[in-house]
Motif scaffolding. Structure first.
Motif, PDB file in Angstrom:
ATOM      1  N   ASP A  66       0.803  -1.346   0.067  1.00 33.18           N
ATOM      2  CA  ASP A  66       0.091   0.010   0.062  1.00 33.18           C
ATOM      3  C   ASP A  66       0.773   1.286  -0.057  1.00 33.18           C
ATOM      4  O   ASP A  66       1.378   1.783   1.139  1.00 33.18           O
ATOM      5  CB  ASP A  66      -0.681  -0.007   1.266  1.00 33.18           C
ATOM      6  CG  ASP A  66      -1.600   1.209   1.442  1.00 33.18           C
ATOM      7  OD1 ASP A  66      -1.649   1.992   0.511  1.00 33.18           O
ATOM      8  OD2 ASP A  66      -2.361   1.416   2.624  1.00 33.18           O
ATOM      9  N   VAL A  72       0.902  -0.579  -4.991  1.00 36.55           N
ATOM     10  CA  VAL A  72      -0.701  -0.004  -5.235  1.00 36.55           C
ATOM     11  C   VAL A  72      -0.665   1.404  -4.964  1.00 36.55           C
ATOM     12  O   VAL A  72      -0.637   1.741  -3.592  1.00 36.55           O
ATOM     13  CB  VAL A  72      -1.689  -0.876  -4.443  1.00 36.55           C
ATOM     14  CG1 VAL A  72      -2.947  -0.723  -4.771  1.00 36.55           C
ATOM     15  CG2 VAL A  72      -1.390  -2.299  -5.028  1.00 36.55           C
ATOM     16  N   GLY A  73      -1.407   2.217  -5.737  1.00 25.74           N
ATOM     17  CA  GLY A  73      -1.712   3.504  -5.180  1.00 25.74           C
ATOM     18  C   GLY A  73      -1.702   4.536  -6.618  1.00 25.74           C
ATOM     19  O   GLY A  73      -2.183   3.902  -7.670  1.00 25.74           O
ATOM     20  N   ALA A 118      -4.537   2.933  -8.104  1.00 28.12           N
ATOM     21  CA  ALA A 118      -5.514   2.870  -7.422  1.00 28.12           C
ATOM     22  C   ALA A 118      -6.173   4.489  -7.200  1.00 28.12           C
ATOM     23  O   ALA A 118      -5.041   5.301  -6.996  1.00 28.12           O
ATOM     24  CB  ALA A 118      -5.559   2.392  -5.942  1.00 28.12           C
ATOM     25  N   SER A 137      -5.984   2.246  -2.088  1.00 27.52           N
ATOM     26  CA  SER A 137      -4.890   1.642  -2.424  1.00 27.52           C
ATOM     27  C   SER A 137      -4.909   0.157  -1.493  1.00 27.52           C
ATOM     28  O   SER A 137      -4.458  -0.979  -1.607  1.00 27.52           O
ATOM     29  CB  SER A 137      -3.834   2.225  -2.061  1.00 27.52           C
ATOM     30  OG  SER A 137      -3.660   2.918  -0.680  1.00 27.52           O
TER      31      SER A 137
END
Length: 350
Positions: free
Chosen positions: A12, A41-42, A66, A87
């Motif tokens: 994350d 992720v993000g 995300a 995320s």
């Protein structure tokens, strides 16, 4: 020759107080150290901009965009309903889909727990997952559980926390017959509030190596391998320890500056002091595993630095390689007490 399996960790990247600027380099160092694969992720643009600043051409890295970020102040229920493209939700879905094998987040711990529960699900028989912090002691590592996932608990919740931590101590920390204690205000029977007293009764009925009450002063003596408490007490205890460690380091540095003799002594003992500093530095332990989920989830402090992220990612990789969650599921499945001390099996007073 069979190629060694490389765990893929979903990171994350937007979690924590510092976001990609701290999370990305911390995760990269872990991958360089242990050959892990990373799946950030993000915000794709921010992640890739940060990646450009660090060497990573030899690493297996993927990025999934995300559109939403979970703030520290948000309620977990709101996150689940309104931020499905956050995320942290996307990271857990990567594990559910089999794309990654574990999640590391320094974001909102309540939201992380909620996402883990609803996306990965709980191990059969577990009423509530719990955060377990691995801490140093005079005789080796110990597990403190719960450290923040469950602020209000029933006695049977605490017994299940103890069961999960006991399995973790045996299977991952390799402790034979882990000693389990309940954190309270006195070592004598009957000390503590109703929750502690009722919990103690249940522990005495179990087959665990229950040694009774543990006081705060016994944390680091090695008296217990597993210390059980509710998330409110555990979180306060953990934050107190971390704050004390930081303050002790600052006080020591201030005292060293006061005389040349102190500076000389410091130089002579600098190696020992550095080892001491590493033993009390929370960043050395990275994060707290979420026990009770059908998957690996590591929760870091919101204020985690790059070093803490590195060690959290390394912990996730170690848990995957050691089959920690599979061993936990097997251990709990073989232990009838996980259901014996479940909500449905106990009288209302528990």
């Amino acid at each position: 020759m069979q190629q060694k399996f490389k765990p893929r960790i979903a990171i994350d990247a937007m979690g924590g107080d510092f976001g990609p600027e701290v999370v990305v380099p911390g995760a990269l160092k872990a991958a360089q150290t242990d050959g892990l694969s990373l799946h950030f992720v993000g915000d794709e643009q921010k992640i890739k901009e940060t990646l450009k600043k660090h060497k990573h051409s030899d690493l297996d890295i993927e990025v999934t965009h995300a559109t939403q970020v979970v703030e520290m102040s948000e309620k977990p229920s709101d996150v689940m309903r309104k931020k499905k493209d956050s995320s942290i939700q996307v990271a857990f879905r990567l594990v559910r889909q089999g794309i990654a094998q574990g999640v590391v987040s320094a974001g909102n711990s309540g939201a992380t727990l909620a996402c883990g529960m609803f996306i990965l699900g709980r191990i059969k028989g577990v009423e509530r997952p719990a955060l377990a912090s691995i801490l140093p002691s005079e005789k080796g590592p110990l597990i403190l559980i719960d450290v923040g996932a469950n602020v209000e608990c029933k006695p049977y919740h605490l017994v299940q926390f103890g069961l999960m931590a006991e399995v973790l101590a045996r299977s991952v920390l390799h402790v034979n017959q882990p000693k389990v204690g309940v954190l309270t205000i006195g070592e004598e029977d009957g000390k503590g509030n109703n929750l502690v007293r009722e919990t103690t009764k249940l522990f005495k009925m179990s087959s665990m190596n229950f040694i009774g009450n543990i006081e705060g002063r016994d944390f680091f003596t090695g008296k217990a391998d597993v210390i059980v408490c509710d998330g409110f007490v555990g979180n306060v205890s953990l934050k107190l320890m971390e704050g004390l460690a930081v303050s002790l380091t600052k006080i020591l540095k201030e005292e060293v500056k006061k005389s040349w003799l102190a500076r000389l002594g410091f130089l002579l003992g600098i190696k020992a002091l550095k080892r001491f500093g590493r033993r009390i530095d929370y960043a050395e332990y990275g994060g707290a595993p979420l026990l009770g989920l059908n998957g690996i989830g590591i929760v870091c402090h919101g204020s985690s630095n790059s070093k803490a992220i590195t060690n959290a990612v390394l912990m996730a990789g170690e848990f995957i390689n050691n089959r920690a969650n599979e061993l936990l599921i097997e251990g709990l499945g073989a232990n009838k007490e996980i259901s014996l001390f479940g909500k449905k099996a106990l009288p209302k007073s528990a």
